[in-house]
Write an enzyme that holds these catalytic residues in place. Sequence first.
Site, PDB file in Angstrom:
ATOM      1  N   TYR A   1      86.356   0.970 -73.287  1.00  0.00           N
ATOM      2  CA  TYR A   1      85.528   0.801 -74.480  1.00  0.00           C
ATOM      3  C   TYR A   1      85.332  -0.679 -74.826  1.00  0.00           C
ATOM      4  CZ  TYR A   1      86.660   5.766 -75.418  1.00  0.00           C
ATOM      5  OH  TYR A   1      86.843   7.121 -75.345  1.00  0.00           O
TER       6      TYR A   1
ATOM      7  N   HIS B   1      92.471   8.127 -68.220  1.00  0.00           N
ATOM      8  CA  HIS B   1      91.160   8.405 -68.809  1.00  0.00           C
ATOM      9  C   HIS B   1      90.350   9.411 -67.985  1.00  0.00           C
ATOM     10  CE1 HIS B   1      87.907   6.393 -71.521  1.00  0.00           C
ATOM     11  NE2 HIS B   1      87.741   7.689 -71.450  1.00  0.00           N
TER      12      HIS B   1
END
Length: 267
Positions: free
Chosen positions: A39, A97
């Site tokens: 991110y 992730h």
Amino acid sequence: MKMPKLGVGTFRLKDQQAEESVAMGLALGYRHIDTAQIYRNEADVGRAIAKGGVPRDELYVTAKIWIDQFAQGKLIPSLRQSLDKLGLDQVDMTLIHWPSPKDEVPMTVYMTQLAEAKQLGLTREIGVSNFTIAHLRQAIDAVGADAIATHQLEVHPYLQNLKVRAFCREQGIALTGYMPLAYGRVVSDPVLQAIGQRHGATAAQVALAWQLQQDIAVIPSSTKRANLAANLDALKLRLDADDMARIAMLEDGGRIADPDFAPDWDA
């Protein structure tokens, strides 16, 4: 501290926007913050946490390791870098992730490093994200089901992921749903709107309550204080069996997160 069932997501939020969203969330009473290496907002989240003044033991922070940090000897240093950016000595949850694309890095390599990070005290709990049942079985073989505290996956009325969720329940792995509002699709859904009208709630609150009542933690993101506050009110909303059944009928395979490196999803 257990993971709060409603958190502030930060996907696609960067710089001041990410910092302000987390700051507003903390001010409103959120105590669960979700971020990730990819991110590129860990430092922004860290500034908001530092300025927020919430005691560390009242805050639950989730980090995620990106797919380029799986090779032997890379994962733990990368997590230390994330901690530095967040301004924390430890996060509460660290997730893989995504599984390694095409299984290029063996599951045991990165899952055992993640388990070691927990042993070192860099993270209180560990988990996975975007895993298929086959990947979950591999992860369980590597570290044991008891070590995997949560599986974070896309869940909303249009993609309910029932098979994977059932497998996680069988293994005692808690669930966290991301994209719970399907990028705003729920807001204009006539079924959700009608249910909301009966309860004096919005369609978004109905979608969140639908997951919360199934014991799925949710991490919606927003840059608007009013939306963050409204999302919190979903914790008070109780849907009845008919409501839940009507929402279950909305499934249409509407997957949103499906990058080119995604695994072969369970049908």
